[in-house]
Design an enzyme around this catalytic site. Sequence first.
Site, short mmCIF file in Angstrom:
data_model
loop_
_atom_site.label_atom_id
_atom_site.label_comp_id
_atom_site.label_asym_id
_atom_site.label_seq_id
_atom_site.Cartn_x
_atom_site.Cartn_y
_atom_site.Cartn_z
N ASP A 83 0.84 -1.21 0.00
CA ASP A 83 0.00 0.00 0.00
C ASP A 83 0.87 1.26 0.00
O ASP A 83 1.86 1.34 0.74
CB ASP A 83 -0.87 -0.05 1.27
CG ASP A 83 -1.97 0.99 1.28
OD1 ASP A 83 -2.49 1.32 0.20
OD2 ASP A 83 -2.32 1.47 2.38
N GLY A 206 -8.70 6.48 2.81
CA GLY A 206 -9.21 7.31 3.90
C GLY A 206 -10.66 6.97 4.24
O GLY A 206 -11.44 7.83 4.62
O1 G3H Z 1 -4.29 3.20 2.32
C1 G3H Z 1 -4.89 3.12 3.40
C2 G3H Z 1 -6.14 3.80 3.63
O2 G3H Z 1 -6.35 4.82 2.76
C3 G3H Z 1 -6.51 3.98 5.05
O3 G3H Z 1 -6.94 5.27 5.39
O4 G3H Z 1 -6.49 5.25 7.83
O5 G3H Z 1 -7.96 6.95 6.83
O6 G3H Z 1 -8.72 4.60 6.95
P1 G3H Z 1 -7.57 5.54 6.84
ZN ZN Z 2 -4.52 5.38 1.60
#
Ligand code: G3H
Ligand code: ZN
Length: 278
Positions: A83, A206
């Site tokens: 990621d 996100g």
């Molecule tokens: O790549 C990971 C995600 O976009 C997680 O985002 O921590 O805001 O859920 P978050």
């Molecule tokens: Zn992310």
Amino acid sequence: MPLADLTAVAGPLRTDRTGLGAFNVVHLEHGGAFVAAAERAGRPVVLQVSQNAVKFHGALAPLGTAVLALARAASVDVVVHLDHADDVTLVREAIDLGFTSVMYDGSKLPADENLATTAEVVRLAHDRGVSVEAELGEIGGKNGVHDPSTRTDPAEAAQFVAETGVDLLAVAVGSSHAMTSRGAVLDTDLIAEIAAAVDVPLVLHGSSGVSDEGMRAAIEAGMTKINVSTHLNKIFTGEVREALAENPDLVDSRKWFRPGLEAISAEVERLLRWYAGG
Ligand code: G3H
Ligand code: ZN
């Protein structure tokens, strides 16, 4: 069944307007909790190791190899995904280890450089049968500052996908990373426009900031891969904080890890069912 290819898993879900949960494995135990949740829900799942998690651990191989072992032992499809990598060397390492998917995040680069480097990553990944996710329109919050204002343009998204050959596209539609409350408002009309313009599954980053109802609307509008991390970290840490406060004499880390793991496993099971319309 177990270790699965992201494109093969996400493609049919895109057609069915069903969400695919993608959860960040920060510590190995998270991976076990997420796989158990996916097995209980009978749903596929993406286990993601971020470049930031690699920095925390000091290397990709120990955690990455263990996550791959979890996937291979699972009874449902499990994708193992790198990621938010902006380091092509790390992308190559993940592919060599056996990851079935990588995200190359060139969203901070000038548009032409993002396109050229993403296309290069696609070539090297596809040579090894690995899927590639890219990001167009920098999604806010990566620097710790909540910013949901960026928007991906549908025509630019279509051109980017056609010219790079990416398998999935992360788009900016109102979410922002690392939100600890769920008040983000997504632009569902824009999601529908982008989904109509491109022929690959879309990715929401996100997602912790989005309510259950907001997520249902986003999935119906055409969002497929749903990335969640902070929401689970918040639940895990809350449970651990409570366990330690209730038992100040606890010293065995298994005893305070367990309530945190049980809570995030239950939440992932609930989210996976919700994303599938349940
Ligand atoms: O790549 C990971 C995600 O976009 C997680 O985002 O921590 O805001 O859920 P978050
Ligand atoms: Zn992310």
